[in-house]
Design a protein around this motif. Structure first.
Motif, PDB file in Angstrom:
ATOM      1  N   GLN A 244      35.826  47.282  65.610  1.00 12.64           N
ATOM      2  CA  GLN A 244      36.349  46.200  66.435  1.00 12.64           C
ATOM      3  C   GLN A 244      37.720  45.743  65.947  1.00 12.64           C
TER       4      GLN A 244
ATOM      5  N   ARG B 223      40.299  47.658  67.444  1.00  6.26           N
ATOM      6  CA  ARG B 223      40.358  47.434  68.889  1.00  6.26           C
ATOM      7  C   ARG B 223      39.582  48.463  69.710  1.00  6.26           C
ATOM      8  N   PHE B 224      38.559  49.076  69.124  1.00  6.12           N
ATOM      9  CA  PHE B 224      37.680  49.926  69.914  1.00  6.12           C
ATOM     10  C   PHE B 224      36.742  49.030  70.703  1.00  6.12           C
ATOM     11  N   ILE B 225      36.411  49.459  71.908  1.00  8.30           N
ATOM     12  CA  ILE B 225      35.530  48.642  72.737  1.00  8.30           C
ATOM     13  C   ILE B 225      34.068  48.906  72.352  1.00  8.30           C
ATOM     14  N   ASN B 226      33.214  47.955  72.668  1.00  6.37           N
ATOM     15  CA  ASN B 226      31.807  48.043  72.280  1.00  6.37           C
ATOM     16  C   ASN B 226      31.126  49.287  72.832  1.00  6.37           C
ATOM     17  N   LYS B 227      31.514  49.730  74.013  1.00  5.82           N
ATOM     18  CA  LYS B 227      30.917  50.927  74.611  1.00  5.82           C
ATOM     19  C   LYS B 227      31.194  52.149  73.731  1.00  5.82           C
ATOM     20  N   GLU B 228      32.418  52.284  73.224  1.00  5.18           N
ATOM     21  CA  GLU B 228      32.771  53.406  72.347  1.00  5.18           C
ATOM     22  C   GLU B 228      32.027  53.313  71.015  1.00  5.18           C
TER      23      GLU B 228
ATOM     24  N   PHE C 159      36.677  59.102  69.260  1.00  4.79           N
ATOM     25  CA  PHE C 159      36.906  57.970  70.142  1.00  4.79           C
ATOM     26  C   PHE C 159      37.957  58.398  71.158  1.00  4.79           C
ATOM     27  N   SER C 160      37.890  57.815  72.323  1.00  2.33           N
ATOM     28  CA  SER C 160      38.898  58.151  73.320  1.00  2.33           C
ATOM     29  C   SER C 160      40.266  57.677  72.842  1.00  2.33           C
TER      30      SER C 160
ATOM     31  N   SER D 220      29.185  51.787  70.432  1.00  2.00           N
ATOM     32  CA  SER D 220      27.776  52.041  70.692  1.00  2.00           C
ATOM     33  C   SER D 220      27.497  53.537  70.826  1.00  2.00           C
TER      34      SER D 220
ATOM     35  N   ARG E 107      43.875  56.075  72.872  1.00  2.00           N
ATOM     36  CA  ARG E 107      44.428  54.890  73.536  1.00  2.00           C
ATOM     37  C   ARG E 107      45.889  55.086  73.816  1.00  2.00           C
TER      38      ARG E 107
END
Length: 56
Positions: free
Chosen positions: A15, A18-23, A53-54, A25, A56
């Motif tokens: 976090q 700045r990774f989102i919770n969906k990534e 991770f995707s 999870s 950005r």
């Protein structure tokens, strides 16, 4: 309990990057439940697979 602390730490650090919770999870879902991954989980090659991770 130790595995849970590792997962929580991973999520908090992700976090901060700045990774989102969906990534986060999705990455945590790939781990074995209730324990840290071992060599067999990593393919037995001794080389750790990078997290994906995707971009950005």
């Amino acid at each position: 309990m130790r595995a849970d602390i590792r997962r929580l730490s991973f999520a908090l650090v992700a976090q901060e990057f700045r990774f989102i919770n969906k990534e986060i999870s999705a990455q945590l879902g790939a781990l074995p439940p209730g324990r840290a991954p071992n060599e067999a989980d990593l393919g037995g090659s001794g080389i750790r697979k990078p997290l994906t991770f995707s971009h950005r």
